[in-house]
Each structure stands twice: as structure tokens, then as C-alpha cells.
Design a protein around this motif. Structure first.
Motif, mmCIF file in Angstrom:
data_model
loop_
_atom_site.group_PDB
_atom_site.id
_atom_site.type_symbol
_atom_site.label_atom_id
_atom_site.label_comp_id
_atom_site.label_asym_id
_atom_site.label_seq_id
_atom_site.Cartn_x
_atom_site.Cartn_y
_atom_site.Cartn_z
ATOM 1 N N ASP A 39 -0.370 -27.179 1.094
ATOM 2 C CA ASP A 39 -1.015 -27.979 1.575
ATOM 3 C C ASP A 39 -2.147 -28.404 0.866
ATOM 4 O O ASP A 39 -2.252 -29.612 1.001
ATOM 5 C CB ASP A 39 -1.542 -27.291 2.660
ATOM 6 C CG ASP A 39 -0.855 -26.205 3.354
ATOM 7 O OD1 ASP A 39 0.221 -27.646 4.081
ATOM 8 O OD2 ASP A 39 -1.217 -25.727 4.162
ATOM 9 N N GLU A 40 -2.969 -27.804 -0.549
ATOM 10 C CA GLU A 40 -3.765 -28.760 -0.718
ATOM 11 C C GLU A 40 -3.364 -29.932 -1.673
ATOM 12 O O GLU A 40 -3.820 -30.698 -2.326
ATOM 13 C CB GLU A 40 -4.480 -27.300 -1.724
ATOM 14 C CG GLU A 40 -5.668 -28.084 -2.479
ATOM 15 C CD GLU A 40 -6.057 -27.142 -3.787
ATOM 16 O OE1 GLU A 40 -7.654 -26.734 -4.050
ATOM 17 O OE2 GLU A 40 -5.309 -26.439 -4.248
ATOM 18 N N CYS A 41 -1.984 -29.916 -2.607
ATOM 19 C CA CYS A 41 -1.622 -30.515 -2.671
ATOM 20 C C CYS A 41 -1.525 -32.039 -1.865
ATOM 21 O O CYS A 41 -2.515 -32.882 -2.380
ATOM 22 C CB CYS A 41 -0.296 -30.165 -3.335
ATOM 23 S SG CYS A 41 0.837 -31.579 -4.291
ATOM 24 N N ARG A 42 -1.243 -32.280 -0.709
ATOM 25 C CA ARG A 42 -0.802 -33.015 -0.086
ATOM 26 C C ARG A 42 -2.658 -33.199 1.040
ATOM 27 O O ARG A 42 -2.261 -34.812 1.260
ATOM 28 C CB ARG A 42 -0.653 -32.136 1.984
ATOM 29 C CG ARG A 42 1.384 -32.683 1.211
ATOM 30 C CD ARG A 42 1.858 -32.350 2.865
ATOM 31 N NE ARG A 42 1.544 -31.163 3.096
ATOM 32 C CZ ARG A 42 2.636 -30.153 2.894
ATOM 33 N NH1 ARG A 42 3.366 -29.998 1.930
ATOM 34 N NH2 ARG A 42 2.688 -28.974 3.779
ATOM 35 N N MET A 43 -3.403 -32.446 0.666
ATOM 36 C CA MET A 43 -4.169 -33.040 1.060
ATOM 37 C C MET A 43 -5.331 -33.631 -0.020
ATOM 38 O O MET A 43 -6.106 -35.210 0.027
ATOM 39 C CB MET A 43 -5.074 -31.696 1.923
ATOM 40 C CG MET A 43 -6.953 -32.197 1.685
ATOM 41 S SD MET A 43 -8.143 -30.582 1.191
ATOM 42 C CE MET A 43 -7.678 -30.364 -0.011
ATOM 43 N N LEU A 44 -4.735 -33.837 -1.361
ATOM 44 C CA LEU A 44 -5.656 -34.458 -2.276
ATOM 45 C C LEU A 44 -4.809 -35.391 -2.372
ATOM 46 O O LEU A 44 -5.582 -36.845 -2.821
ATOM 47 C CB LEU A 44 -5.483 -33.160 -3.337
ATOM 48 C CG LEU A 44 -6.455 -32.471 -3.443
ATOM 49 C CD1 LEU A 44 -5.812 -31.182 -5.282
ATOM 50 C CD2 LEU A 44 -8.191 -32.510 -3.595
ATOM 51 N N LEU A 45 -3.855 -35.974 -2.140
ATOM 52 C CA LEU A 45 -2.373 -36.643 -2.106
ATOM 53 C C LEU A 45 -3.312 -37.554 -1.392
ATOM 54 O O LEU A 45 -3.787 -38.903 -1.273
ATOM 55 C CB LEU A 45 -1.387 -36.143 -2.218
ATOM 56 C CG LEU A 45 -0.830 -36.289 -3.293
ATOM 57 C CD1 LEU A 45 0.131 -35.569 -3.351
ATOM 58 C CD2 LEU A 45 -1.042 -36.971 -4.555
ATOM 59 N N ALA A 46 -3.437 -37.114 -0.040
ATOM 60 C CA ALA A 46 -4.003 -38.077 0.685
ATOM 61 C C ALA A 46 -5.684 -38.915 0.662
ATOM 62 O O ALA A 46 -6.123 -39.541 0.989
ATOM 63 C CB ALA A 46 -4.030 -37.814 2.489
ATOM 64 N N MET A 47 -6.749 -37.989 -0.013
ATOM 65 C CA MET A 47 -7.757 -38.196 -0.739
ATOM 66 C C MET A 47 -7.474 -39.371 -1.167
ATOM 67 O O MET A 47 -8.998 -40.319 -1.611
ATOM 68 C CB MET A 47 -8.426 -37.521 -0.493
ATOM 69 C CG MET A 47 -9.044 -36.139 0.362
ATOM 70 S SD MET A 47 -9.925 -34.511 -0.594
ATOM 71 C CE MET A 47 -11.043 -34.437 -0.501
ATOM 72 N N LEU A 48 -6.794 -39.644 -1.752
ATOM 73 C CA LEU A 48 -6.595 -40.080 -3.490
ATOM 74 C C LEU A 48 -5.868 -41.567 -2.307
ATOM 75 O O LEU A 48 -5.867 -42.846 -2.936
ATOM 76 C CB LEU A 48 -5.712 -40.043 -4.802
ATOM 77 C CG LEU A 48 -6.520 -39.003 -4.941
ATOM 78 C CD1 LEU A 48 -5.665 -38.337 -6.256
ATOM 79 C CD2 LEU A 48 -7.734 -39.626 -5.989
#
Length: 57
Positions: A39-48
């Protein structure tokens, strides 16, 4: 006293270019290495602004 804000560092939409596939792939690897879970990985990728991709066999 309020901080001064400037628009000198703003980037126009026409100045933005899409990431190269290799650059996006490298960024995905780095984010995945430091993320604590999926979930954190998806969130960080979305932020980028990088879409997660399916694993290719």
C-alpha cells in the motif's frame, strides 16, 4: 511575517515530458525497496506520478 512566495519555479504544463520507460522502471525499484508494504509503495508511486506495472515474465 508571511513567507514570500514566487512563481519563478513553477513549471508550465507544456514543459513537462513523460518519463522514459527505463527511468520509470528504476524509480519503481527504488520506491519498492524503501516502501514498508504494498500500500505504501502504491501511494509513493502515485505521488511521483508513476503507474505501477505488472511483473513481466
Amino acid at each position: 511575517m508571511a513567507a514570500k512566495t514566487t512563481t519563478d519555479t513553477d513549471i508550465a504544463d507544456e514543459d513537462l515530458v513523460p518519463l522514459a520507460d527505463e527511468t520509470a522502471s528504476q524509480a519503481q525499484r527504488v520506491v519498492a525497496a524503501y516502501a514498508t508494504d504494498a500500500d505504501e509503495c502504491r501511494m509513493l508511486l502515485a505521488m511521483l506520478g508513476i503507474e505501477p506495472t505488472a511483473k513481466v515474465d
